[in-house]
Design a protein around this motif. Structure first.
Motif, PDB file in Angstrom:
ATOM      1  N   SER A 270       0.834  -1.209   0.000  1.00  0.00           N
ATOM      2  CA  SER A 270       0.000   0.000   0.000  1.00  0.00           C
ATOM      3  C   SER A 270       0.868   1.257   0.000  1.00  0.00           C
ATOM      4  O   SER A 270       0.540   2.239  -0.673  1.00  0.00           O
ATOM      5  CB  SER A 270      -1.013   0.024   1.150  1.00  0.00           C
TER       6      SER A 270
ATOM      7  N   VAL B  66       2.171   1.788  -3.521  1.00  0.00           N
ATOM      8  CA  VAL B  66       1.164   2.345  -4.434  1.00  0.00           C
ATOM      9  C   VAL B  66       1.084   3.865  -4.256  1.00  0.00           C
ATOM     10  O   VAL B  66       1.070   4.623  -5.238  1.00  0.00           O
ATOM     11  CB  VAL B  66      -0.213   1.677  -4.179  1.00  0.00           C
TER      12      VAL B  66
ATOM     13  N   LYS C   4       4.388   5.464  -5.609  1.00  0.00           N
ATOM     14  CA  LYS C   4       4.463   5.353  -7.067  1.00  0.00           C
ATOM     15  C   LYS C   4       3.495   6.317  -7.736  1.00  0.00           C
ATOM     16  O   LYS C   4       3.842   6.990  -8.717  1.00  0.00           O
ATOM     17  CB  LYS C   4       4.137   3.909  -7.461  1.00  0.00           C
TER      18      LYS C   4
ATOM     19  N   ILE D  90      -5.644  -2.426  -0.125  1.00  0.00           N
ATOM     20  CA  ILE D  90      -5.951  -1.514  -1.241  1.00  0.00           C
ATOM     21  C   ILE D  90      -7.258  -0.760  -0.959  1.00  0.00           C
ATOM     22  O   ILE D  90      -7.414   0.397  -1.376  1.00  0.00           O
ATOM     23  CB  ILE D  90      -5.995  -2.293  -2.582  1.00  0.00           C
TER      24      ILE D  90
ATOM     25  N   LEU E  64      -3.416   6.971  -8.707  1.00  0.00           N
ATOM     26  CA  LEU E  64      -3.424   5.834  -7.780  1.00  0.00           C
ATOM     27  C   LEU E  64      -3.925   4.567  -8.474  1.00  0.00           C
ATOM     28  O   LEU E  64      -3.387   3.485  -8.258  1.00  0.00           O
ATOM     29  CB  LEU E  64      -4.279   6.162  -6.560  1.00  0.00           C
TER      30      LEU E  64
ATOM     31  N   ALA F 110      -1.172   3.233 -10.412  1.00  0.00           N
ATOM     32  CA  ALA F 110      -0.157   2.648  -9.524  1.00  0.00           C
ATOM     33  C   ALA F 110      -0.616   1.290  -8.987  1.00  0.00           C
ATOM     34  O   ALA F 110       0.184   0.359  -8.878  1.00  0.00           O
ATOM     35  CB  ALA F 110       0.146   3.608  -8.377  1.00  0.00           C
ATOM     36  N   VAL F 111      -1.911   1.186  -8.673  1.00  0.00           N
ATOM     37  CA  VAL F 111      -2.438  -0.109  -8.218  1.00  0.00           C
ATOM     38  C   VAL F 111      -2.270  -1.126  -9.347  1.00  0.00           C
ATOM     39  O   VAL F 111      -1.733  -2.221  -9.152  1.00  0.00           O
ATOM     40  CB  VAL F 111      -3.936  -0.007  -7.816  1.00  0.00           C
TER      41      VAL F 111
ATOM     42  N   SER G 297       1.208  -2.442  -9.761  1.00  0.00           N
ATOM     43  CA  SER G 297       1.915  -2.922  -8.569  1.00  0.00           C
ATOM     44  C   SER G 297       1.448  -4.299  -8.120  1.00  0.00           C
ATOM     45  O   SER G 297       2.117  -4.948  -7.312  1.00  0.00           O
ATOM     46  CB  SER G 297       1.720  -1.955  -7.397  1.00  0.00           C
TER      47      SER G 297
ATOM     48  N   ASN H  35      -8.160  -5.867  -7.323  1.00  0.00           N
ATOM     49  CA  ASN H  35      -7.538  -4.767  -6.576  1.00  0.00           C
ATOM     50  C   ASN H  35      -8.084  -3.410  -7.005  1.00  0.00           C
ATOM     51  O   ASN H  35      -8.241  -2.515  -6.178  1.00  0.00           O
ATOM     52  CB  ASN H  35      -6.016  -4.819  -6.727  1.00  0.00           C
TER      53      ASN H  35
END
Lengths: 385, 200
Positions: free
Chosen positions: B19, B22, B25, B131, B149, B152-153, B156, B165
């Motif tokens: 987390s 994420v 990033k 998440i 975000l 990034a999720v 990742s 996710n």
């Protein structure tokens, strides 16, 4: 020469220093690594082991650090670019082969992600206490090159530089990271392969019948060949003549050892990488390297906010030490403040280079964390008193 | 964005580090910010204490460690007890409702309790609670662009669990934007979100 695109992971990534170091090695053309796992360096070879099967190359987990450090030297003489990775306790075990690499002029990179010592010390926490060991740890007179990155981006960029310098001067290069930089994750931009400059091996263009393995050029660096290419050559840690065979006499010793030192020493100003800011009118110059340089930068900014003019001199190559440069600086400034995560190692070099022209104030730290910027600020204030 | 210090803490195996990854990033790869992530390395393994720290800023980050977090995301009682006292005055605390019982909350902390485990269970997988917390963080703070975000999720997590996710992220985001209110026990806590009209 441009980098081989196969090893270059072009793009923007969120990587820790260890992973970035591995990517730097791959971009530089390293296709062989041998290691024995040790915190906080293991992630470098872990990534290398995962990446190398799709690029083409070899990773061997050896039985210990002695084996790892000699395996890479064999790989280099077999034609590969190679490196090994360790931390303090393993670095101690590798000393014999660092000397062997220096004596046999084997281009290679030793990565040391420094942690608190002595002995097993603080496996998961940072220090910069192996800086003198990197320079002097193996016996005899020799020279090495050492670099100290302060971010994951530099772990990438300077690993490439480390390989290039090792090929240029045919010396083992010490890549002196620390746990903080190794385990810190930040943005790392990897350029396209064609924008990465790679120094190829100094391979001889002579015919086998004309080649003399340790006959040096004007810059003191001989050319190389690899096993299996049809050349006769001999590699030994014994004092050797230009043919590479043992020569047990003071004349051969003098010629060889002085050349090994000269080829690096004479190029010191060319090798030196540093960042210098506002040193012209400053009464105090903060000299730092590695992770400490970021904390030092914060302290310098705090001092400037208080109206104190402070100069910055950040060593990127720590060895060879940029002695002439520091000596010139010492004539213009009153004091050097030298923070480092050890009990005063590079401060001794600064003091030696200053030769009495400026005071040297070490800001020591036994390791396990980084300085508080206030500690460095306090030393700056003391320097002005 | 001014310098913001964030700590994410919980058990090893909960996805604490992921987390934090994420968040970092999203800020430095998918937005134009800077992010520095550090982790507490120790002999920790699955089930023991785990913590990650992210610093976000619009300037290069010099000092690498978190000193006084602005935001704490706590996913275990131990994490709550250990790290709440270091929160900055006026700091923001997000806790997982079923894993953390809030007691002795220092004055001036804005605390929000998120049923992340239950929301994750509604999606069929309890393990995406981390998440859900990231989504909720995005909704409550508005610190990062939700689109950054999401990206990034997406890059990742393992490809096989990407959709799950992303749904977990949306669930948390929606909850953060609309449903999170000050804890009942602390009615004076300043609400950090603007309730979105139309959502109940």
């Amino acid at each position: 020469m441009q980098a081989d695109p196969k090893g270059v992971l072009t793009g923007a990534h969120f990587l820790d220093g260890d992973q970035a170091c591995c990517e730097g090695a791959l971009a530089a053309g390293a296709r062989f690594a041998a290691g024995y796992p040790i915190t906080p360096s293991t992630e470098i070879v872990e990534r290398f082991a995962a990446r190398i099967p799709t690029i083409g190359g070899v990773f061997i987990q050896m039985e210990d650090e002695l084996a790892a450090s000699i395996a890479i030297l064999g790989a280099v003489w077999g034609g590969a670019k190679a490196f090994t990775v360790t931390s303090g306790p393993g670095f101690s075990l590798m000393m014999e082969h660092i000397g062997y690499a220096a004596m046999t002029e084997t281009p290679c990179v030793f990565v040391n992600v420094q942690r608190g010592g002595p002995s097993t010390g603080l496996p998961t926490l940072p220090a910069q206490a192996d800086m003198m060991q990197a320079r002097w740890g193996s016996h005899g007179d020799y020279e090495i090159i050492a670099l100290a990155p302060n971010s994951p981006q530099e772990c990438f960029d300077l690993t490439i530089q480390a390989f290039n310098l090792s090929e240029e001067y045919r010396v083992p290069v010490m890549f002196m990271m620390d746990e903080c930089v190794g385990h810190m994750t930040e943005k790392v931009e990897i350029p396209p392969a064609e924008r990465i400059e790679i120094r190829p091996r100094r391979h001889t263009s002579r015919l086998p019948g004309e080649f003399r393995p340790y006959e040096a050029n004007g810059d003191g660096v001989p050319e190389m060949v690899h096993a299996g290419e049809g050349y006769r050559f001999h590699v030994t840690g014994l004092t050797h003549d230009e043919q590479g065979y043992p020569a047990m006499n003071p004349q051969a010793q003098d010629r060889l050892v002085r050349r090994l030192k000269r080829k690096v020493h004479d190029a010191a100003e060319r090798i030196a990488l540093y960042e210098e800011e506002n040193t012209e009118a400053a009464d105090v110059v903060v000299v730092s390297y590695g992770i400490t340089s970021r904390v030092a930068q914060r302290a310098i900014e705090m001092a400037r906010e208080k109206g104190i003019p402070v100069g910055k001199f950040r060593l990127i190559t720590v060895w060879p030490f940029p002695e002439a440069h520091l000596r010139a600086l010492a004539r213009r400034t009153k004091a050097f403040v030298v923070p480092e995560l050890n009990c005063g190692q590079i401060a001794l070099e600064v003091e030696r280079a200053a030769a009495g022209h400026a005071r040297t104030i070490p800001v020591t730290h036994a390791g396990g964390s980084v300085h508080q910027p206030e500690q460095i600020l306090e030393a700056i204030a003391e320097a002005l008193r | 964005m001014r310098l913001t210090e964030i700590r994410v803490a919980g058990f090893g195996g909960q996805g604490v580090i992921l987390s934090a990854m994420v968040i970092g990033k999203a800020a430095c790869i998918y937005e134009n910010g800077y992010a520095t992530l550090t982790q507490n390395f120790g002999p920790e393994a699955r089930g023991s204490a785990c913590s990650a720290q992210v610093i976000l800023s619009d300037q290069p980050i010099l000092y690498p460690y978190v000193v006084r977090p602005d935001i704490l995301i706590a996913m275990s009682q131990e994490a709550y007890t250990r790290f709440t006292p270091e929160l900055k005055e006026g700091g923001l605390l997000l806790v997982e409702q079923d894993l953390v019982r809030i007691s002795d909350l220092p004055a001036g902390i804005r605390a929000y309790s998120v049923p992340a485990t239950r929301l994750a269970e509604e999606l069929g997988k309890r393990m995406v609670l981390n998440i859900v917390m990231v989504g909720c963080f995005a909704g409550v703070t508005g610190l990062l662009d939700p689109e950054a975000l999401r990206r990034a999720v997406a890059d990742s997590v393992p490809p096989g669990s990407k959709e799950l996710n992303l749904r977990a992220f949306e669930k948390g985001l929606e909850y953060g934007r609309a449903k999170v209110g000050p804890l009942a026990e602390y009615p004076d806590a300043e609400p950090a979100i603007r309730a979105i009209e139309g959502l109940s």
